[in-house]
Design a protein around this motif. Sequence first.
Motif, PDB file in Angstrom:
ATOM      1  N   LEU A   1       6.077  49.456  -9.161  1.00 32.42           N
ATOM      2  CA  LEU A   1       5.382  50.204 -10.540  1.00 32.42           C
ATOM      3  C   LEU A   1       5.608  51.921 -11.274  1.00 32.42           C
ATOM      4  CD1 LEU A   1       2.503  47.657 -11.948  1.00 32.42           C
ATOM      5  CD2 LEU A   1       4.940  47.292 -11.860  1.00 32.42           C
TER       6      LEU A   1
ATOM      7  N   SER B   1       3.348  44.611  -8.078  1.00 27.96           N
ATOM      8  CA  SER B   1       3.715  43.351  -8.525  1.00 27.96           C
ATOM      9  C   SER B   1       5.282  42.720  -8.549  1.00 27.96           C
ATOM     10  CB  SER B   1       3.482  43.811  -9.739  1.00 27.96           C
ATOM     11  OG  SER B   1       2.218  44.550  -9.825  1.00 27.96           O
TER      12      SER B   1
ATOM     13  N   ALA C   1       5.272  45.930 -16.924  1.00 31.02           N
ATOM     14  CA  ALA C   1       5.163  47.527 -16.771  1.00 31.02           C
ATOM     15  C   ALA C   1       6.647  48.355 -16.721  1.00 31.02           C
ATOM     16  CB  ALA C   1       4.443  46.942 -15.198  1.00 31.02           C
TER      17      ALA C   1
ATOM     18  N   GLU D   1       7.720  49.379 -19.451  1.00 32.28           N
ATOM     19  CA  GLU D   1       6.463  50.869 -20.377  1.00 32.28           C
ATOM     20  C   GLU D   1       7.520  52.209 -19.416  1.00 32.28           C
ATOM     21  OE1 GLU D   1       4.591  52.316 -22.183  1.00 32.28           O
ATOM     22  OE2 GLU D   1       5.007  49.668 -23.104  1.00 32.28           O
ATOM     23  N   TRP D   2       7.690  52.150 -18.390  1.00 35.87           N
ATOM     24  CA  TRP D   2       8.405  53.096 -17.523  1.00 35.87           C
ATOM     25  C   TRP D   2       9.492  53.718 -17.991  1.00 35.87           C
ATOM     26  CZ3 TRP D   2      12.100  55.155 -14.604  1.00 35.87           C
ATOM     27  CH2 TRP D   2      11.604  55.758 -13.049  1.00 35.87           C
TER      28      TRP D   2
END
Lengths: 148, 152
Positions: free
Chosen positions: A17, A123, A131, A134-135
């Motif tokens: 992530l 993950s 995620a 989002e990054w």
Amino acid sequence: MSEYHGCELLEDLFYDLDYVWVRPEEDGTLTIGITDPAQTMSGRLQKARIKKVGTHLEAGRHVATLESGKWAGGVPVPFAGEVMDRNEKLLEDPHLINIDPYNDAWIARVKPDDPAHALDNVSTGNVAIAALEEWIKRYGVQCMRCSE
Amino acid sequence: MEPIDQIMQHDHERLDQLLEQGAEAVSQGAWPEAAHLLETFRHGIVDGHMAVEESTLFPAFERQKGDEAQSLTALLRKGHQDLRIFFEEMAEAIQEQDAETFDDLLSTVQTILKQHDAKEENELYPILATALTDHGEAAGRRILDFEAEAES
Ligand SMILES: [Fe+2]
Ligand SMILES: [Fe+2]
């Protein structure tokens, strides 16, 4: 495959992530590379150093170091293990990472010390994709894949 | 007391010099001295400089600038994370008296620091005096205390 801000994200890979993807191989080793948004943020890579085959790494240690004109950073392994193979092509031509980060430009294959728990800190699937989106937003990345 | 942006900038210069001295000791094969200098550098940058940035300065910048601050602070935090690992690897290279590995790591670390420090000095430090309620007095004090400790 899904795409977000032009960045390709593959559902079947595992991700820390942040920068790194991990792909389990049939022989029990794990292949490591960096993601499309990570290569974009790094800029055109000019130098790659990869740890020698046989090197043992604790979790979190860098299996490779990458440098572009504007950025330098490490590629951490999400689990402890031994480097079994490395992509020699990248030492000559690190820019390959900007062209094909998920396939041709894999970085290293690492044999985990504890195979049962090697994927505990990464993950996959929809959770990972959400995620990573989002990054991408947080870093303000817009991907443009180099073709040469 | 100097303004906070000046204190932080001077701390960058001081830490750069310490790292240079460590590298000089490595090139002369003065391993115990190199180990000592690198540890002084690591303590100053990780436990002092970066700790103050992560606990006080970055959050103040994020409060002031809102969402647009995130792309900068995310990048700076990632830089710190990478650097901490590189410092451990440098310490190990010194322990193993491996000058070649040390030099590789040094060149990467210096590249990271150059970019990282320039970003902080241009984009983050200049607004700290207004972003912090005490104008950066407490943060500045912590950095100066670390510098005094290193000199004693
Ligand atoms: Fe910093
Ligand atoms: Fe700084």
